[in-house]
Design a protein around this motif. Structure first.
Motif, mmCIF file in Angstrom:
data_model
loop_
_atom_site.group_PDB
_atom_site.id
_atom_site.type_symbol
_atom_site.label_atom_id
_atom_site.label_comp_id
_atom_site.label_asym_id
_atom_site.label_seq_id
_atom_site.Cartn_x
_atom_site.Cartn_y
_atom_site.Cartn_z
ATOM 1 N N ARG A 1 39.778 40.507 63.212
ATOM 2 C CA ARG A 1 39.271 41.776 63.718
ATOM 3 C C ARG A 1 40.481 42.556 64.206
ATOM 4 O O ARG A 1 40.995 42.324 65.294
ATOM 5 C CB ARG A 1 38.303 41.543 64.879
ATOM 6 C CG ARG A 1 37.058 40.790 64.512
ATOM 7 C CD ARG A 1 36.120 41.617 63.663
ATOM 8 N NE ARG A 1 34.864 40.913 63.427
ATOM 9 C CZ ARG A 1 33.964 41.285 62.554
ATOM 10 N NH1 ARG A 1 34.178 42.359 61.810
ATOM 11 N NH2 ARG A 1 32.853 40.587 62.406
ATOM 12 N N TRP A 2 40.920 43.476 63.394
ATOM 13 C CA TRP A 2 42.229 44.095 63.629
ATOM 14 C C TRP A 2 42.054 45.590 63.790
ATOM 15 O O TRP A 2 41.635 46.280 62.859
ATOM 16 C CB TRP A 2 43.153 43.773 62.459
ATOM 17 C CG TRP A 2 44.551 44.254 62.623
ATOM 18 C CD1 TRP A 2 45.269 44.294 63.772
ATOM 19 C CD2 TRP A 2 45.399 44.766 61.595
ATOM 20 N NE1 TRP A 2 46.532 44.789 63.539
ATOM 21 C CE2 TRP A 2 46.633 45.088 62.204
ATOM 22 C CE3 TRP A 2 45.253 44.976 60.238
ATOM 23 C CZ2 TRP A 2 47.697 45.615 61.488
ATOM 24 C CZ3 TRP A 2 46.312 45.500 59.513
ATOM 25 C CH2 TRP A 2 47.519 45.808 60.138
ATOM 26 N N GLY B 1 37.853 34.508 60.210
ATOM 27 C CA GLY B 1 37.696 33.855 58.911
ATOM 28 C C GLY B 1 37.252 34.831 57.840
ATOM 29 O O GLY B 1 37.854 35.877 57.646
ATOM 30 N N PHE B 2 36.165 34.471 57.146
ATOM 31 C CA PHE B 2 35.644 35.337 56.094
ATOM 32 C C PHE B 2 34.602 36.318 56.637
ATOM 33 O O PHE B 2 33.818 36.882 55.861
ATOM 34 C CB PHE B 2 35.009 34.482 54.992
ATOM 35 C CG PHE B 2 36.004 33.723 54.171
ATOM 36 C CD1 PHE B 2 36.664 34.333 53.107
ATOM 37 C CD2 PHE B 2 36.312 32.402 54.465
ATOM 38 C CE1 PHE B 2 37.587 33.636 52.357
ATOM 39 C CE2 PHE B 2 37.233 31.694 53.721
ATOM 40 C CZ PHE B 2 37.880 32.313 52.656
ATOM 41 N N GLY B 3 34.606 36.529 57.947
ATOM 42 C CA GLY B 3 33.632 37.438 58.539
ATOM 43 C C GLY B 3 33.749 38.857 58.019
ATOM 44 O O GLY B 3 32.740 39.525 57.767
ATOM 45 N N ASN B 4 35.000 39.344 57.854
ATOM 46 C CA ASN B 4 35.179 40.694 57.323
ATOM 47 C C ASN B 4 34.640 40.814 55.908
ATOM 48 O O ASN B 4 34.020 41.825 55.547
ATOM 49 C CB ASN B 4 36.663 41.077 57.347
ATOM 50 C CG ASN B 4 37.171 41.300 58.757
ATOM 51 O OD1 ASN B 4 36.416 41.695 59.645
ATOM 52 N ND2 ASN B 4 38.453 41.035 58.979
ATOM 53 N N TYR B 5 34.863 39.789 55.101
ATOM 54 C CA TYR B 5 34.367 39.825 53.731
ATOM 55 C C TYR B 5 32.838 39.764 53.689
ATOM 56 O O TYR B 5 32.206 40.447 52.866
ATOM 57 C CB TYR B 5 34.960 38.669 52.928
ATOM 58 C CG TYR B 5 36.444 38.790 52.705
ATOM 59 C CD1 TYR B 5 36.945 39.480 51.605
ATOM 60 C CD2 TYR B 5 37.362 38.227 53.590
ATOM 61 C CE1 TYR B 5 38.310 39.600 51.394
ATOM 62 C CE2 TYR B 5 38.726 38.345 53.388
ATOM 63 C CZ TYR B 5 39.191 39.036 52.289
ATOM 64 O OH TYR B 5 40.537 39.168 52.084
ATOM 65 N N THR C 1 27.692 42.596 52.802
ATOM 66 C CA THR C 1 26.363 42.872 53.350
ATOM 67 C C THR C 1 26.226 44.287 53.884
ATOM 68 O O THR C 1 25.132 44.672 54.308
ATOM 69 C CB THR C 1 26.040 41.875 54.477
ATOM 70 O OG1 THR C 1 27.054 41.968 55.502
ATOM 71 C CG2 THR C 1 25.988 40.457 53.939
ATOM 72 N N GLY C 2 27.294 45.072 53.870
ATOM 73 C CA GLY C 2 27.223 46.441 54.360
ATOM 74 C C GLY C 2 26.416 47.340 53.448
ATOM 75 O O GLY C 2 26.302 47.110 52.237
ATOM 76 N N MET C 3 25.860 48.387 54.021
ATOM 77 C CA MET C 3 25.001 49.287 53.252
ATOM 78 C C MET C 3 25.788 50.121 52.257
ATOM 79 O O MET C 3 25.265 50.521 51.218
ATOM 80 C CB MET C 3 24.230 50.199 54.210
ATOM 81 C CG MET C 3 23.249 49.468 55.117
ATOM 82 S SD MET C 3 22.344 50.599 56.196
ATOM 83 C CE MET C 3 21.504 51.607 54.975
ATOM 84 N N ALA D 1 39.963 43.796 53.744
ATOM 85 C CA ALA D 1 39.003 42.991 52.982
ATOM 86 C C ALA D 1 38.502 43.753 51.760
ATOM 87 O O ALA D 1 38.401 43.195 50.661
ATOM 88 C CB ALA D 1 37.839 42.589 53.880
ATOM 89 N N VAL D 2 38.192 45.035 51.938
ATOM 90 C CA VAL D 2 37.743 45.854 50.792
ATOM 91 C C VAL D 2 38.846 45.945 49.743
ATOM 92 O O VAL D 2 38.584 45.861 48.531
ATOM 93 C CB VAL D 2 37.327 47.252 51.274
ATOM 94 C CG1 VAL D 2 37.059 48.174 50.091
ATOM 95 C CG2 VAL D 2 36.093 47.170 52.155
#
Length: 301
Positions: free
Chosen positions: A47-48, A59-63, A68-70, A272-273
């Motif tokens: 989380r930067w 971890g892979f939370g950003n991915y 899952t983002g709209m 991540a994007v």
């Protein structure tokens, strides 16, 4: 009189000297390319934001948040449509123009020189020019449509036309590059297979499809790989024409990463994007590279 082969020097091996000469270039590559790439990869797991003291490892939370983002689904769909349609338009138009320029018609030599102009124009300039051309109020294209009695097209304000406008601008700039690549491939085709096909009574279309096109297939694959890389990093034209709008109608992965990084100040999700776009493009390149190899292998077996 006998001659003796020159003896190798007893110093360091030649390969070691080569690596020693390449060290400055390798260090420059590490500093300019690999270090930012690795740094952004590491930060995609954190989380930067601007407050570096609160950067937590997720971890892979950003991915997971990205997938899952709209906005990710529509953005990925726009990227796929933009890539596929641009490749089809540019390849078909590029091959058609290359075949025409490869013919013996007079007056085509200046056209080859004019083809160098669009790829030399900066993408930012292309975006600004097409933003003016597609303007509904004072744009040149809608002005011509009004003059001939046709309805005005909301190129940049309508969700159905925004992505089409970007595809047109991108095709205008990049199709000439494919024309030059395809033209070089066509001029390298040996005459014997073409003459043999003509003796066998093959039509011009059959000769092109069965003889010429397989011979220029390596050039086509290279051209497609170059364009896939460019299409997945297209930003200037989109941002200057629509900024991903209206809504998310023309939003691409690069634009989404820019918005996350510099508008939402969320560098972890932006990284991540960016890496999702990189992985997708690498998968497409691997598939594109493997299809001709598989085809050749099946033909041999």
């Amino acid at each position: 009189m006998t001659t003796t082969a020159p003896q190798r020097s007893r110093g360091r091996p030649a390969w070691l000297s080569g690596y020693a000469l390449a060290v400055p270039a390798l260090l420059l590559m590490l500093a300019v390319f690999l270090y930012p790439l690795g740094f952004s990869l590491v930060k995609s797991f954190f989380r930067w934001d601007l407050d570096a003291t609160n950067s937590d490892f997720v971890g892979f939370g950003n991915y997971l948040d990205v997938f899952t983002g709209m906005s990710f689904g529509p953005t990925l769909r726009n990227q796929v449509v933009f890539t596929v349609v641009s490749l089809l338009v540019e390849c078909v138009a590029g091959m058609a123009i290359a075949v025409l320029l490869n013919s013996k018609l007079r007056g085509l030599r200046p056209a080859r020189t004019l083809l160098l102009i669009p790829p030399m124009v900066a993408p930012a300039v292309v975006g600004l020019n097409f933003r003016w051309l597609f303007n509904e109020q004072y744009g040149l294209i809608d002005g011509v449509l009004k003059a001939v009695g046709l309805p005005v097209i909301p190129w940049l304000s309508d969700p159905g036309w925004a992505l089409v406008s970007i595809i047109i601008a991108s095709a205008w700039q990049n199709t000439p590059l494919l024309v030059l690549l395809f033209l070089a491939g066509l001029q390298a085709v040996p005459k014997e297979p073409v003459e043999a096909a003509a003796i066998d009574g093959a039509s011009s279309w059959r000769t092109f499809w069965s003889v010429i096109l397989p011979l220029v297939r390596p050039v086509i694959v290279i051209a497609l790989m170059i364009r896939i890389i460019d299409l997945f990093r297209t930003f200037d034209v989109v941002w200057l024409m629509t900024q991903g709008g209206p809504g998310n109608a023309s939003n691409l992965l690069t634009v989404e990463a820019y918005k996350l990084a510099f508008q939402s100040v969320d560098f972890g999700h932006a990284a991540a994007v960016s890496y999702v776009a990189l992985v997708i493009s690498l998968i497409l390149l691997a598939l594109l590279y493997g299809i001709p190899w598989l085809t050749a292998r099946r033909a041999l077996t």
